[in-house]
Design a protein around this motif. Structure first.
Motif, mmCIF file in Angstrom:
data_model
loop_
_atom_site.group_PDB
_atom_site.id
_atom_site.type_symbol
_atom_site.label_atom_id
_atom_site.label_comp_id
_atom_site.label_asym_id
_atom_site.label_seq_id
_atom_site.Cartn_x
_atom_site.Cartn_y
_atom_site.Cartn_z
ATOM 1 N N ARG A 40 0.819 -1.213 0.000
ATOM 2 C CA ARG A 40 0.000 0.000 0.000
ATOM 3 C C ARG A 40 0.849 1.256 0.000
ATOM 4 N N HIS A 41 2.042 1.157 0.537
ATOM 5 C CA HIS A 41 2.902 2.330 0.648
ATOM 6 C C HIS A 41 4.178 2.100 -0.143
ATOM 7 N N ALA A 42 4.527 3.054 -0.945
ATOM 8 C CA ALA A 42 5.806 2.977 -1.654
ATOM 9 C C ALA A 42 6.916 3.334 -0.676
ATOM 10 N N PRO A 43 8.121 2.795 -0.858
ATOM 11 C CA PRO A 43 9.221 3.160 0.035
ATOM 12 C C PRO A 43 9.493 4.648 -0.034
ATOM 13 N N LEU A 44 9.826 5.227 1.122
ATOM 14 C CA LEU A 44 10.056 6.663 1.169
ATOM 15 C C LEU A 44 11.392 7.053 0.547
ATOM 16 N N GLY A 45 12.415 6.210 0.742
ATOM 17 C CA GLY A 45 13.728 6.511 0.168
ATOM 18 C C GLY A 45 13.678 6.367 -1.335
ATOM 19 N N ARG A 46 14.267 7.276 -2.025
ATOM 20 C CA ARG A 46 14.251 7.222 -3.483
ATOM 21 C C ARG A 46 15.669 7.043 -3.982
ATOM 22 N N HIS A 47 15.761 6.476 -5.159
ATOM 23 C CA HIS A 47 17.082 6.275 -5.748
ATOM 24 C C HIS A 47 17.748 7.613 -6.028
ATOM 25 N N SER A 48 16.964 8.639 -6.309
ATOM 26 C CA SER A 48 17.555 9.943 -6.595
ATOM 27 C C SER A 48 18.264 10.490 -5.359
ATOM 28 N N ASP A 49 17.742 10.190 -4.159
ATOM 29 C CA ASP A 49 18.414 10.632 -2.938
ATOM 30 C C ASP A 49 19.802 10.022 -2.832
ATOM 31 N N LEU A 50 19.897 8.738 -3.127
ATOM 32 C CA LEU A 50 21.209 8.084 -3.076
ATOM 33 C C LEU A 50 22.137 8.627 -4.152
ATOM 34 N N ARG A 51 21.574 8.931 -5.306
ATOM 35 C CA ARG A 51 22.381 9.509 -6.383
ATOM 36 C C ARG A 51 22.919 10.882 -5.964
ATOM 37 N N ILE A 52 22.093 11.689 -5.328
ATOM 38 C CA ILE A 52 22.530 13.006 -4.851
ATOM 39 C C ILE A 52 23.612 12.850 -3.794
ATOM 40 N N LEU A 53 23.433 11.884 -2.879
ATOM 41 C CA LEU A 53 24.435 11.642 -1.839
ATOM 42 C C LEU A 53 25.761 11.206 -2.448
ATOM 43 N N ARG A 54 25.717 10.305 -3.422
ATOM 44 C CA ARG A 54 26.958 9.880 -4.073
ATOM 45 C C ARG A 54 27.640 11.045 -4.768
ATOM 46 N N GLY A 55 26.851 11.897 -5.418
ATOM 47 C CA GLY A 55 27.430 13.056 -6.101
ATOM 48 C C GLY A 55 28.079 14.022 -5.122
ATOM 49 N N ALA A 56 27.420 14.268 -3.991
ATOM 50 C CA ALA A 56 27.986 15.173 -2.986
ATOM 51 C C ALA A 56 29.274 14.598 -2.413
ATOM 52 N N TYR A 57 29.276 13.305 -2.155
ATOM 53 C CA TYR A 57 30.475 12.674 -1.614
ATOM 54 C C TYR A 57 31.604 12.692 -2.642
ATOM 55 N N ARG A 58 31.260 12.479 -3.916
ATOM 56 C CA ARG A 58 32.267 12.508 -4.982
ATOM 57 C C ARG A 58 32.881 13.904 -5.096
ATOM 58 N N ARG A 59 32.052 14.939 -5.070
ATOM 59 C CA ARG A 59 32.583 16.315 -5.124
ATOM 60 C C ARG A 59 33.480 16.600 -3.934
ATOM 61 N N GLN A 60 33.066 16.135 -2.765
ATOM 62 C CA GLN A 60 33.855 16.348 -1.558
ATOM 63 C C GLN A 60 35.238 15.715 -1.693
ATOM 64 N N ARG A 61 35.284 14.488 -2.157
ATOM 65 C CA ARG A 61 36.584 13.814 -2.337
ATOM 66 C C ARG A 61 37.435 14.527 -3.366
ATOM 67 N N ARG A 62 36.813 14.946 -4.466
ATOM 68 C CA ARG A 62 37.586 15.615 -5.522
ATOM 69 C C ARG A 62 38.189 16.915 -5.043
ATOM 70 N N VAL A 63 37.416 17.711 -4.331
ATOM 71 C CA VAL A 63 37.925 19.003 -3.858
ATOM 72 C C VAL A 63 39.098 18.792 -2.911
ATOM 73 N N ALA A 64 38.936 17.886 -1.954
ATOM 74 C CA ALA A 64 40.020 17.651 -0.993
ATOM 75 C C ALA A 64 41.249 17.063 -1.676
ATOM 76 N N THR A 65 41.043 16.125 -2.574
ATOM 77 C CA THR A 65 42.175 15.490 -3.262
ATOM 78 C C THR A 65 42.887 16.472 -4.172
ATOM 79 N N LEU A 66 42.121 17.242 -4.922
ATOM 80 C CA LEU A 66 42.749 18.217 -5.822
ATOM 81 C C LEU A 66 43.474 19.319 -5.055
ATOM 82 N N THR A 67 42.994 19.655 -3.879
ATOM 83 C CA THR A 67 43.687 20.658 -3.074
ATOM 84 C C THR A 67 45.067 20.150 -2.662
#
Length: 161
Positions: A40-67
């Motif tokens: 009756r209820h669809a899961p609240l977590g969406r794949h787009s949320d995980l995609r956004i989290l992965r993107g934020a984490y990827r940017r974070q790693r890139r900025v620190a590594t490139l620095t």
């Protein structure tokens, strides 16, 4: 000539053990397979949320590594292609190459601080939101499973435990 009841009639292609009816009657209808009940209820977590989290984490790693690595690569390139700059002395007894090498440690600390800051501001709130949604989904699934189990246990004429 004796009659064998186990052998099928020549005009009837099926053995009598498969269809207990007479050959001129249709076979009994097959029961429909039980379909799983739709959720009756669809899961609240969406794949787009995980995609956004992965993107934020990827940017974070890139900025620190490139620095950190960017500064080190600049230092190596200057050492290889600009030896006259690296041997210049802005202060007596302190060449530019040694000064840039000593600055590598504060630049690494800056990269770590940048990593921590971006984690606190961007990545951690996303991860917390996804974690809360997953907890709500888990509670809802547990409650649904318990309700289903209770409904199965309570049949007409049975007392509920």
């Amino acid at each position: 000539m004796s009659h064998d009841p186990s052998s099928p009639h020549p005009s009837y292609p099926y053995p009598s053990s498969l269809h207990p009816t007479y050959p001129w009657q249709p076979p009994p209808p097959q029961p429909e397979p039980q379909r799983p009940r739709p959720d009756r209820h669809a899961p609240l977590g969406r794949h787009s949320d995980l995609r956004i989290l992965r993107g934020a984490y990827r940017r974070q790693r890139r900025v620190a590594t490139l620095t950190a690595l960017g500064y080190f690569v600049v230092f190596l390139v200057l050492s290889a292609f600009a030896p006259s700059l690296m041997t210049a002395t802005p202060a007596p007894g302190l060449p530019v190459g040694l000064l840039l090498a000593l600055l590598q440690l504060p630049v690494t600390w800056l990269a770590i601080a940048l990593y921590e800051r971006t984690a606190r501001r961007h990545v951690d709130p996303l991860a917390d939101r996804i974690r809360k949604l997953a907890e709500i989904d888990a509670r809802r699934d547990t409650r649904t499973a318990r309700d289903t189990r209770d409904r199965r246990a309570t049949r007409p004429g049975e007392a509920r435990r």
